[in-house]
Design an enzyme around this catalytic site. Structure first.
Site, short mmCIF file in Angstrom:
data_model
loop_
_atom_site.label_atom_id
_atom_site.label_comp_id
_atom_site.label_asym_id
_atom_site.label_seq_id
_atom_site.Cartn_x
_atom_site.Cartn_y
_atom_site.Cartn_z
N LYS A 136 -2.89 6.44 1.24
CA LYS A 136 -2.96 6.94 2.44
C LYS A 136 -1.84 8.21 2.51
O LYS A 136 -0.62 8.25 2.92
CB LYS A 136 -2.15 5.90 3.57
CG LYS A 136 -2.88 5.81 4.94
CD LYS A 136 -2.61 4.56 5.61
CE LYS A 136 -2.70 4.62 7.01
NZ LYS A 136 -3.89 5.25 7.59
N GLU A 178 -16.47 5.93 4.24
CA GLU A 178 -15.89 5.17 5.54
C GLU A 178 -15.93 6.27 6.81
O GLU A 178 -16.25 7.27 6.68
CB GLU A 178 -14.45 4.84 5.12
CG GLU A 178 -13.47 5.84 4.86
CD GLU A 178 -12.16 5.53 4.29
OE1 GLU A 178 -11.55 4.66 4.75
OE2 GLU A 178 -11.67 6.18 3.06
N ARG A 221 0.87 -1.15 0.05
CA ARG A 221 -0.17 0.05 -0.05
C ARG A 221 0.96 1.25 0.16
O ARG A 221 0.56 2.13 -0.57
CB ARG A 221 -1.02 -0.19 1.21
CG ARG A 221 -2.00 1.02 1.19
CD ARG A 221 -2.98 1.08 2.14
NE ARG A 221 -2.57 0.88 3.63
CZ ARG A 221 -3.28 0.99 4.72
NH1 ARG A 221 -4.55 0.42 4.43
NH2 ARG A 221 -2.88 0.87 5.72
N1 PLP Z 1 -9.60 4.12 6.39
C1 PLP Z 1 -8.96 5.15 6.50
C2 PLP Z 1 -9.07 6.70 6.42
C3 PLP Z 1 -7.97 4.99 7.53
O1 PLP Z 1 -6.67 6.02 8.10
C4 PLP Z 1 -7.45 3.60 7.97
C5 PLP Z 1 -6.42 3.37 8.76
O2 PLP Z 1 -5.32 3.30 8.55
C6 PLP Z 1 -8.20 2.67 7.53
C7 PLP Z 1 -9.27 3.06 6.93
C8 PLP Z 1 -8.16 1.19 7.97
O3 PLP Z 1 -6.78 0.85 7.43
P1 PLP Z 1 -6.15 -0.45 8.19
O4 PLP Z 1 -7.05 -1.50 8.28
O5 PLP Z 1 -5.15 -0.89 6.98
O6 PLP Z 1 -5.55 0.21 9.17
C1 COI Z 2 -4.40 3.49 11.56
O1 COI Z 2 -5.32 2.68 11.94
O2 COI Z 2 -3.09 3.00 11.51
C2 COI Z 2 -4.30 4.59 10.90
O3 COI Z 2 -3.47 5.15 10.29
C3 COI Z 2 -5.33 5.42 11.42
C4 COI Z 2 -4.98 6.82 12.08
C5 COI Z 2 -4.13 6.76 13.37
C6 COI Z 2 -4.50 7.76 11.22
#
Ligand code: PLP
Ligand code: COI
Length: 342
Positions: free
Chosen positions: A187, A223, A85
């Site tokens: 991200k 989301e 990612r």
């Molecule tokens: N959506 C957003 C906007 C986020 O910042 C996050 C956190 O990382 C997620 C979804 C969930 O992603 P992940 O499960 O990879 O942490």
């Molecule tokens: C995560 O879940 O790792 C995120 O990046 C969410 C937030 C702390 C920015």
């Protein structure tokens, strides 16, 4: 330089920065490849005021966790997904693709050098924050000539106070998080600066987080500010499909797999309407920081919708337990998600 790990009260960890011993740093010239890099003491870095990241937001990041398991091993959850990612995010912002081997080496080295900052089993985790920033100076709007990759770490507890206390979420009609063909699916640091005002306004009104609607007709949910959303209705699990404006979460992917393969329930990645969310049997959010957190109340257009009597739902609880069980090695790691740090 990091605080003394012996001074950390593991029982009162929240989601705040606790500085650790060291961080990993590597650099990449625009035309070249990433340097090998290495560990340096955690601390400030020097940047030109004209650095690309400071002026035009050329920056991306990741979030991942290392756990001390019930077998007293140290494991990282699905780091290969974060490696993929961060490359995708970087390329969207005209930054060099991350070298997967460097990413994994840096993350492992950071964890190994900060083992004494990893909370005891069940008390939290070591949150890992890989970042890539455009660090060379620039004046006109263009990609810069040098990039810096850093991985730092912090012991963390629950993201929301109360851990699995069901959340109170506000659907915003005033702001969008992302648009199709924008940068919502990567991200990028700018996505989070845009989310601060809606978040602060929601918090001031007593909500925990914001639910964003699609930028088109505002009929569909996208989301939350820092987590993916799921609903359950009549034993069917639904989550918004990855259509370009939401982040492809690692936890989202893991929960979909657990629901399909272990719970054997019907799973749909599809459009999810706001109406479906407000009338769902269960609603929850997923993310590295939030893990699987139930939603108990949703406010939209000055109406409040109570979900499952503001209690954690059965399927939400099962999915949460399965995921945490694997991360803590209380359950077999059937899907090979754990990377050992030994
Ligand atoms: N959506 C957003 C906007 C986020 O910042 C996050 C956190 O990382 C997620 C979804 C969930 O992603 P992940 O499960 O990879 O942490
Ligand atoms: C995560 O879940 O790792 C995120 O990046 C969410 C937030 C702390 C920015």
């Amino acid at each position: 330089m990091g605080i003394d790990p012996k001074a950390i009260d593991w029982d009162s960890l929240g989601f705040n920065l606790t500085e650790t011993r060291s961080m990993y740093k590597a650099v990449c010239k625009r035309e070249g490849s990433w340097s090998t890099g290495g560990l340096i003491p955690f601390g400030n870095i020097e940047l030109s005021p004209a650095a690309g990241v400071l002026n035009y937001g050329q920056g991306v990041f990741e979030g991942m966790k290392a756990y001390r398991t019930i077998k007293n091993r140290i494991v990282i959850f699905r780091p290969d997904m974060n490696a993929k990612r961060i490359s995708m995010s970087s390329q969207r912002l005209c930054m060099p693709a991350m070298d997967k081997d460097l990413f994994l080496r840096a993350v492992l080295a950071t964890v190994k050098d900060n083992l004494d900052y990893i909370p005891p089993n069940g008390k939290g985790s070591l949150y890992l924050r890989p970042v890539v920033w455009g660090t060379a100076p620039v004046l006109g709007v263009k990609p810069v000539d040098e990039y810096t990759f850093i991985v730092y770490a912090s012991p963390v507890g629950p993201y929301f106070k109360g851990d699995i206390k069901p959340l109170n979420l506000l659907v915003t009609n005033d702001y969008h998080r992302a648009a199709p063909k924008g940068i919502g699916n990567v991200k990028a640091i700018g996505n989070y600066s845009a989310s601060l005002l809606p978040l602060i306004k929601a918090k001031n009104e007593g909500y925990d987080e914001v639910i964003y609607l699609n930028a088109g007709d505002e009929e569909l949910i996208e989301e939350a500010g820092a987590a993916n959303m799921f609903i359950i209705k009549d034993n069917v699990l639904k989550t918004p499909k990855l259509a370009g404006s939401i982040l492809p979460g690692v936890t989202r992917d893991s929960v979909l797999t657990l629901a399909r393969e272990i719970l054997e329930i019907d799973v749909q990645e599809t459009d999810v309407t706001l109406n479906e969310v407000c009338t769902a049997d269960e609603v929850f959010c997923t993310g590295t920081a939030v893990v699987v957190t139930p939603v108990g109340k949703i406010a939209s257009d000055n109406k409040e919708y109570i979900i499952n009597g503001e209690k954690i739902g059965k399927i939400t609880n099962e999915l949460r337990s399965l995921l945490i069980g694997i991360q803590r090695e209380e359950r077999e790691d059937t899907f090979n998600w754990l990377q050992s740090v030994d």
